[in-house]
Design an enzyme around this catalytic site. Structure first.
Site: not given
Lengths: 393, 391
Positions: A127, A197
């Protein structure tokens, strides 16, 4: 109290999940299936009931000003926006983990085949690298749309966003900027996403002048706001409520159009309480407004903030001047959440207009829980209760 | 070493002994008690020596490891089933296909050593001493789960096992930190630090290599290369797929991660390397996952069914061990079948427990956020009563 909570979950407020459009043949995906499972629970088993959706999606009227429309859910409207961008901007590139195959939430389906693998490509799992790379792409003059697979995974890139992207223009005395960078990330709760999540990290970035943060509530908004973010001359973070990817369906214009940033939208006018939210929570607020009207005779004004940074203080404050009461609701934990900033600004601006203390109905100050998600979510009952308190103050 | 092995097996060793005794009484004299096997040579990087290619396996070990691998396999298949019935929710990453890695590593280290891995953690939780019941109950989010039902699939922990980490690559620096503590405390312990081929491209892995080599930390970096980082094959994601060389200045080994004996031998070698004070070592286990990346990935859009079938038929870790034992007269088909039956029963019992055990009480929502004494109040949405957080 526990009984009340249980009763609510047993209701099983099932929102419809149409399986329109893009086929998930071949490469089905983690996210897609996750979504398929969460909001609609037709099989009434014990385990499923507690995962019933906490909101009902309310589509807006069909927009007429942007030409022909097509039925799309939220991920398809994102695809449509990206499609328009790639078609109209020859410098635009899209990259992220698994995006070439369509991404885990199917937002980039078909784009690689249509525009080529040099414009829509996969990155390794890194990322920090994705965002840093995106800044470089943007600073050299191209349009970069980077996808972080989940907003929860954006933190390795936190430094790149906060220290590099946000400060580039400022620290170079306007010589360089990465305004062409837009970072997309699925965001918010999804029914059973657990710790990593489900998070809503907008407040972390709201502390950082130089980036814009935008969160849409519906497919039409998503497309217009995403195109605005891409066109905007500042780095933008675009958080997409992942629970809405399939649950939200509207008639979305096929042609490109933009919805201005930093402008809140009044969805429903009212005179007694102002309700402010963004993303999924807007739909909870709409329902709460109806409940307040029916059960308490209280008239609520519902505002979708849309852009978290820089946010539209004027619309919110004007509304509070009128109503005298403000309720802000988000899924992220209450302490240090963006509701705190809104609350603080409003009390400065509207102190003498306030009839009751400003209410925040937010997530608990805990990590996002696994099986306790239904308790954690600031659902309509919690918001409704807060309205009652404000009215009776 | 044998004591280590039986330690590993403490969960099932008792029953196993009973079984062995029964069988021994019947046919003990007929079986070969130990045999030497030729295993594949490791590829080495910056090493003068390599792990042995001839290794000894005893009948008892073989039976024990067969049972553990079979337990992990059956547990994962059961989890798959429960997930499809929507009894397990959230994210769930299955380990079937990779059993030889967890079992081989555990067989070569001590339970006092430390281990940390990523989110594909069920197998390691078991080999580190968790019970099937605790694991299954964690998956279903029940009170009897190994993390009190609060974490779910990716979050499992037990003594000297630091999880169960959801963020790709984030556990690797932690592992080096654990190794630093091992070194500092001088107990001759080491840390096994696992990650996947996908995580191998994260920047923090390289930061960790540097620190570990700089400070000569007793850490074994193990890259479980199952060929796909989610849906992206290693060739598409990595400029160099020689993961065992990517530590550059750290010696490395590449080996067959589908062969339990290979993994055990190489891990012994690596553990000796660490314990002798030579600093970190890197291992790449070439393995394969039969399931998709997670439960919602069918696993066949980026690889062919034939590919999966070929691995299953040619290099399944359980079949490999089974064939070795049978062809060398180290066990009979019947006794392996008996083990299978027992394992299946254990899994069924655990699944039964995991579906009937109550969920954790609501108070658990707020517990364990901080260390605090007396309890603190946790702020939440104002209508409901505030909850106390106890830790």
């Amino acid at each position: 109290m526990a009984a009340a909570v249980t009763r609510f979950f047993l209701r099983g407020a099932g929102s419809k999940v149409p399986n329109t459009g893009v086929s998930t043949r071949g490469h089905s995906s983690f996210g897609a299936t996750l979504l398929k499972l969460s909001p609609s629970c037709n099989v009434r088993t014990k385990t499923q009931r507690r995962h019933a959706a906490h909101f009902t999606f309310q589509p807006d009227p069909v927009p007429t000003q942007y030409g022909p429309t097509q039925k799309m859910n939220l991920f398809q409207s994102i695809t449509s926006a990206l499609d328009n961008t790639l078609a109209n901007d020859p410098t635009a590139v899209i990259f992220g983990e698994d995006v070439a195959f369509g991404g885990v939430f199917r937002c980039t389906v078909g784009l690689r085949d249509k525009y080529g693998k040099d414009r829509v490509f996969n990155t390794p799992l890194c990322e920090q690298g994705i965002v840093g790379f995106g800044i470089g792409v943007a600073v050299a003059g191209a349009t970069a749309v980077a996808e972080i697979q989940f907003a929860d995974y954006i933190f390795p890139a936190f430094d790149q966003i906060v220290n590099e992207a946000a400060k580039y223009r400022y620290r170079s005395g306007n010589l360089f900027d990465c305004g062409g960078l837009t970072i997309r990330a699925p965001w918010g709760c999804v029914g059973h996403g657990s710790l990593y999540h489900s998070q809503s990290p907008e407040a972390f970035f709201a502390h950082c002048p130089g980036v814009k943060i935008v969160i849409p509530r519906s497919p039409v908004q998503a497309k217009g706001l995403l195109l605005s973010c891409i066109a905007d001359k500042n780095p933008c973070i675009f958080f997409e409520p992942k629970i809405l990817y399939r649950a939200a369906v509207e008639q979305v214009p096929v042609e490109p159009y933009t919805i201005p940033l930093s402008q809140a939208e009044i969805l429903q006018e009212g005179s007694d309480v102002t309700l402010v939210a963004w993303g999924t929570q807007v739909h909870v607020m709409r329902e709460v407004a109806n409940m307040a009207q029916e059960k308490l005779g209280v008239s609520c004004e519902v505002i979708d903030l849309q852009t978290i940074l820089p946010w539209d203080t004027e619309t919110v404050c004007k509304s509070v001047v009128k109503t005298g009461r403000l309720l802000i609701s988000h899924e992220a934990p209450v302490t240090g959440g963006f509701a705190a900033e809104i609350s603080s600004t409003v009390q400065e601006e509207c102190f003498l207009n306030l009839e009751a203390p400003i209410s925040r109905v937010c997530g608990y100050d805990t990590p996002f829980p696994h099986i306790f998600e239904p308790f954690y979510i600031p659902d309509k009952w919690k918001c409704f209760d807060a309205i009652k308190r404000m009215i009776n103050y | 070493m044998l004591t280590n092995i039986s330690n590993v097996l403490r969960a099932c060793v008792q029953r196993n002994q009973v079984a062995t005794v029964l069988i021994s009484a019947r046919t003990y004299a007929d079986f070969t008690t130990e045999a030497t096997f030729e295993i594949k040579k490791c590829d080495v990087h910056k090493l003068d020596e390599a792990p042995a290619t001839q290794v000894v396996l005893t009948r008892d070990e073989g039976l024990q490891y067969y049972r553990i691998m079979q337990t992990i396999r059956r547990m994962e298949l059961k989890a798959d089933q429960l997930y499809k019935q929507k009894i397990i929710r959230g994210f769930c990453h299955l380990y079937d296909g990779q059993e030889a890695c967890a079992v081989g590593i555990e067989a070569a280290i001590n339970l006092t050593d430390h281990l940390i891995t990523a989110y594909r953690a069920h197998g390691y939780t078991y080999t580190r001493g968790g019970t099937v019941k605790q694991i299954m109950a964690e998956l279903t989010g029940r009170r009897g789960g190994i993390a009190k039902g609060k974490g779910g699939s990716m979050h499992m922990y037990c003594k000297n096992f630091y999880g169960g980490n959801g963020i790709v690559g984030a556990q690797v620096p932690l592992g080096a930190g654990v190794a630093l503590a091992c070194k500092y405390q001088g107990k001759n312990e080491l840390c096994v630090c696992l990650y996947g081929d996908g995580a191998a491209n994260q920047g923090q892995i390289f930061e960790t290599y540097n620190m570990a080599a700089l400070w000569k930390l007793p850490v074994i970096f193990i890259c479980e290369n199952n060929r796909y980082g989610m849906g992206t094959s290693v060739e598409r994601a990595a400029a160099s797929t020689d993961y065992y060389k990517r530590g550059e200045f750290i010696p490395g080994l590449r080996l067959d991660g589908m062969d339990f004996l290979c993994v055990r031998e190489a891990t012994r070698f690596a553990a000796d390397h660490c314990r002798s004070g030579k600093g970190p070592i890197l291992m790449e286990l070439q393995t394969y996952r039969y399931h998709g990346h997670s439960m919602s990935d069918p696993g066949i859009s980026y690889r062919t069914r034939e590919e999966i079938q070929e691995v299953r038929s040619k290099s399944d870790p359980i079949s490999l061990l089974k064939d070795r034992m049978l062809s060398n007269n180290m066990a009979s088909v019947e006794e392996l079948k008996d083990i299978d039956v027992e394992v299946r029963k254990e899994i069924e019992d655990a699944a039964q427990f995991a579906t009937t055990d109550p969920e954790p009480p609501l108070e658990e929502l707020c517990n364990h956020i901080f260390y605090n004494n007396p309890p603190i109040e946790v702020r939440g949405t104002n209508p409901w009563s505030k909850l106390k957080s106890v830790s």
